[in-house]
Scaffold this motif. Structure first.
Motif, PDB file in Angstrom:
ATOM      1  N   LYS A  14      40.608  45.190  16.380  1.00  0.00           N
ATOM      2  CA  LYS A  14      41.159  43.927  15.872  1.00  0.00           C
ATOM      3  C   LYS A  14      40.394  43.447  14.634  1.00  0.00           C
ATOM      4  O   LYS A  14      40.986  42.926  13.685  1.00  0.00           O
ATOM      5  CB  LYS A  14      41.095  42.879  16.985  1.00  0.00           C
ATOM      6  CG  LYS A  14      41.562  41.497  16.605  1.00  0.00           C
ATOM      7  CD  LYS A  14      43.065  41.396  16.461  1.00  0.00           C
ATOM      8  CE  LYS A  14      43.492  39.968  16.169  1.00  0.00           C
ATOM      9  NZ  LYS A  14      44.900  39.892  15.753  1.00  0.00           N
ATOM     10  N   LYS A  15      39.075  43.624  14.675  1.00  0.00           N
ATOM     11  CA  LYS A  15      38.255  43.188  13.537  1.00  0.00           C
ATOM     12  C   LYS A  15      38.626  43.969  12.282  1.00  0.00           C
ATOM     13  O   LYS A  15      38.683  43.425  11.188  1.00  0.00           O
ATOM     14  CB  LYS A  15      36.775  43.414  13.886  1.00  0.00           C
ATOM     15  CG  LYS A  15      35.806  42.853  12.894  1.00  0.00           C
ATOM     16  CD  LYS A  15      35.747  41.345  12.979  1.00  0.00           C
ATOM     17  CE  LYS A  15      34.838  40.772  11.909  1.00  0.00           C
ATOM     18  NZ  LYS A  15      34.922  39.303  11.910  1.00  0.00           N
ATOM     19  N   PRO A  18      43.039  42.895  11.395  1.00  0.00           N
ATOM     20  CA  PRO A  18      43.277  41.541  11.940  1.00  0.00           C
ATOM     21  C   PRO A  18      44.751  41.198  12.144  1.00  0.00           C
ATOM     22  O   PRO A  18      45.063  40.313  12.942  1.00  0.00           O
ATOM     23  CB  PRO A  18      42.656  40.619  10.890  1.00  0.00           C
ATOM     24  CG  PRO A  18      41.792  41.485  10.036  1.00  0.00           C
ATOM     25  CD  PRO A  18      42.360  42.861  10.094  1.00  0.00           C
ATOM     26  N   THR A  19      45.661  41.889  11.442  1.00  0.00           N
ATOM     27  CA  THR A  19      47.080  41.534  11.593  1.00  0.00           C
ATOM     28  C   THR A  19      47.686  42.124  12.861  1.00  0.00           C
ATOM     29  O   THR A  19      48.757  41.697  13.302  1.00  0.00           O
ATOM     30  CB  THR A  19      47.912  42.034  10.386  1.00  0.00           C
ATOM     31  OG1 THR A  19      47.712  43.449  10.269  1.00  0.00           O
ATOM     32  CG2 THR A  19      47.502  41.347   9.104  1.00  0.00           C
TER      33      THR A  19
END
Ligand code: ZN
Length: 206
Positions: A14-15, A18-19
């Protein structure tokens, strides 16, 4: 590796992306484990208890290098061409394959190259050393939290779920009798953990 730290792996992805939907990333990192649960219910895969120790034994369909690659590829094809989302497709596929890579490090030697291989070839056996396993998994979970720059509640979730894994990590001897007698208990418990860790990591990573 236990559910909470597979789930924490979604934070790393996720980092970087981020989308991507956090929920889908959580599904991706546990896809192979969900298959393991289903295959255990169906009797296609099984674990065993031998001399008071639990072994995952036979899991060539859900946990082989080839299955991981195939599942990652199919995921990529569906998301990239079906939903026209290349970034999510790559992130999801990495999540799917991360599961096999991490389990190759922590499992006993029970991971095959493919479902058609005669014998398992991978597994460093960290799981055979419960305290080392606990410390390494906890450190990994905290690393994921740190890398993600998560909040305090997310850290508490990761630490508490790791501590709750201790009974299963340390379980041996007669404690495993019920698991041996009722083979659906373990996959049900693992499924329960997967769902719980999905929810709490999703909730506190927002
Ligand atoms: Zn697994």
């Amino acid at each position: 590796m236990y559910a909470i730290n597979h789930a924490a792996t979604a934070l790393l992805i996720k980092k970087k992306q981020p989308t991507a939907s956090m929920f889908l990333l959580l599904v991706s990192v546990q896809l192979m484990e969900v298959l393991w649960v289903i295959f255990n219910y169906l009797g296609w895969e099984h674990f065993s208890v031998l001399d008071g120790e639990m072994h995952l034994d036979f899991l060539p369909y859900s946990h082989s290098v080839f299955s991981g690659l195939v599942a990652a590829f199919i995921s990529f094809v569906i998301i990239n061409w079906g939903y026209n989302n290349r970034k999510l497709a790559i992130a999801f596929s990495i999540g799917v394959f991360s599961h096999i890579i991490i389990d190759m490090i922590f499992h006993e030697k029970d991971i095959r190259l493919s479902p058609f291989s005669e014998t398992p070839v991978w597994g460093w056996g960290i799981i055979d050393h419960p305290l080392l396993n606990f410390v390494l998994e906890l450190m990994y979970g905290i690393f994921c939290w740190w890398y993600f720059k998560g909040n305090k509640n997310l850290l508490i979730v990761i630490v508490v779920f790791n501590i709750m894994d201790l009974p299963l990590m340390l379980g041996h001897g007669d404690m495993l009798k019920p698991l041996e007698q009722y083979p659906y208990i373990l996959p049900s418990f693992i499924l329960f953990q997967i769902l719980n860790t999905w929810y709490f990591i999703w909730r506190y990573s927002r």
